[in-house]
Design a protein around this motif. Sequence first.
Motif, PDB file in Angstrom:
ATOM      1  N   LEU A 283      -6.162  40.788   4.489  1.00 21.66           N
ATOM      2  CA  LEU A 283      -5.457  41.964   4.144  1.00 21.66           C
ATOM      3  C   LEU A 283      -4.159  41.205   3.079  1.00 21.66           C
ATOM      4  CD1 LEU A 283      -3.820  42.072   7.853  1.00 21.66           C
ATOM      5  CD2 LEU A 283      -5.472  43.845   6.618  1.00 21.66           C
TER       6      LEU A 283
ATOM      7  N   ARG B  20       2.405  45.063   6.189  1.00 22.08           N
ATOM      8  CA  ARG B  20       0.982  45.178   6.512  1.00 22.08           C
ATOM      9  C   ARG B  20       0.904  46.271   7.590  1.00 22.08           C
ATOM     10  NH1 ARG B  20      -1.561  39.134   6.910  1.00 22.08           N
ATOM     11  NH2 ARG B  20      -1.963  38.851   4.526  1.00 22.08           N
TER      12      ARG B  20
ATOM     13  N   ARG C 260      -0.752  49.753   7.067  1.00 22.18           N
ATOM     14  CA  ARG C 260      -1.864  49.867   7.478  1.00 22.18           C
ATOM     15  C   ARG C 260      -2.406  50.071   8.820  1.00 22.18           C
ATOM     16  NH1 ARG C 260      -4.610  47.253   2.955  1.00 22.18           N
ATOM     17  NH2 ARG C 260      -6.512  46.631   3.963  1.00 22.18           N
TER      18      ARG C 260
ATOM     19  N   MET D  91      -3.616  47.399  14.576  1.00 22.27           N
ATOM     20  CA  MET D  91      -4.104  46.967  13.110  1.00 22.27           C
ATOM     21  C   MET D  91      -5.726  47.356  13.352  1.00 22.27           C
ATOM     22  SD  MET D  91      -1.678  46.260  11.528  1.00 22.27           S
ATOM     23  CE  MET D  91      -2.483  45.692   9.911  1.00 22.27           C
TER      24      MET D  91
END
Length: 486
Positions: A106, A177, A181, A244
């Motif tokens: 990431l 993040r 994402r 995630m």
Amino acid sequence: MSDVSELLTWFQASGGSLDSSVGFTEFPGCGRGAVALEDIPKGHVLFKIPREILLSTDTSTLPRRIGLDRWREAKMHIGWVGIILCMMWETAQGPSSIWSKYLESLPATFDTPMFWSDLELEQLAGTSVVGKLGKADAERDFKGKLLPMVQSRPDLFPLETIPIYYTLGIYHVMGSRILSRSFDVEKDDPEEEPEEDGAPADTSLGSAMDVDGPQDETESPHEGDSEPDDDSEGDEEEPFGVSMVPLADMLNARYGSENAKLFYETDDLRMVSTKSIKAGEQIWNTYGDLPNSELLRRYGHVDMLPLPTGDLGNPGDVVEISADFAVAVLRPDETVTKARIDWWLEQGGDDVVVLESDLEVPEALVSLIRLLRLTSDEWEKAVAKDKVPKPKIDNEILDVVRAIFERRLKEYPTTLADDVALLANETLPLNKRHALIVRIGEKRILERAMQKIESQRVDARKGDSSRKRKTQPEEEAGRMSKTRRH
């Protein structure tokens, strides 16, 4: 970020499957993304992701180690603070975490305004971006929720690891993040209680992208990007949760370019082509065709595509206009304003209206203007009927709308012409260029909307003149007819 080959090795060793038609490479201006290595037909499964390797507050063992009652008591299940802490803790575990290779892949730096300097943020003056960054709220959650939890459990968070893995800076990185994402994923079984040795994947709050149901379902997908709402203190479980999703989050997005979408199945998630894709073409997911202001805030990039006007920009650009602008233009009595705005919000009205690129005056803005212009008697009747005024437009309303747009345009410290000239400088820093593109897109919409209003007023005046010209001969003929009869 680690090498993509290490991520793919981990992914496949963890039960994931990647079709031979899909590869990953660097795209100019887009960074790393997925590419079709051969022609791909519509409806083809590009890769499958086992639910067990989704990273969420249910797949991480941290909440159970802390204790689910303590977790909820500390309100770690509300907003994103819980999943951020899970990501921090899994990172701190190093190779012993099943997600170590994924977390290494990431990004650790972002071009989003959350990480801009104060001087750079000044370039976004007039836009809605700065007010939506939520930096103060994030820092409040870090200090009020996450840090006390970390400090209360030295057995899970050794003192020496806190300045390494549990800092405010890392908190912002993990939040970014998630914002850029994560996916909204339907729970495998919303009624099922978590087990001590594991739990169904993806059952927390918030998301950045969306996931459809099984491929054979025809119902509408659950829309993503429901950002954390820390004002909501309810404990009711949501049927969707932020997760995630390894590999799926490597696909880039661009306005109107989606050719693949993520679908959930009982045991896995599947990225499926929604169109035929030619060999060498990029495989695009979707962020929902967002305006550049939101693309920049969430993902750190903007879209520059050909527009019908001949310019380059984002077809999805919008301008947000606060109800305060209507109040400032109409200047009603302060007591009147508060009562009517409160009632407006109770009736489901928003305190911000959106002017889109089609330049149509928002009906909500028209209704709000009419509400603020009501006489006392008309106001009492509206309340009695429990209905806001209808969005009927006339020249007086258009005058107010134009004044609101003019006032909104003055929020930017520079003119459209200034910005267009400045954008021609190819040596501009990236953040300044992105801010310029956002400002230009919004200013063009405002200026063109005002031009359209003027055109509407001209047409209305022509209509009035035409009606008068027709009426005058008719009246004269009537007088002549009466004279003849005498």
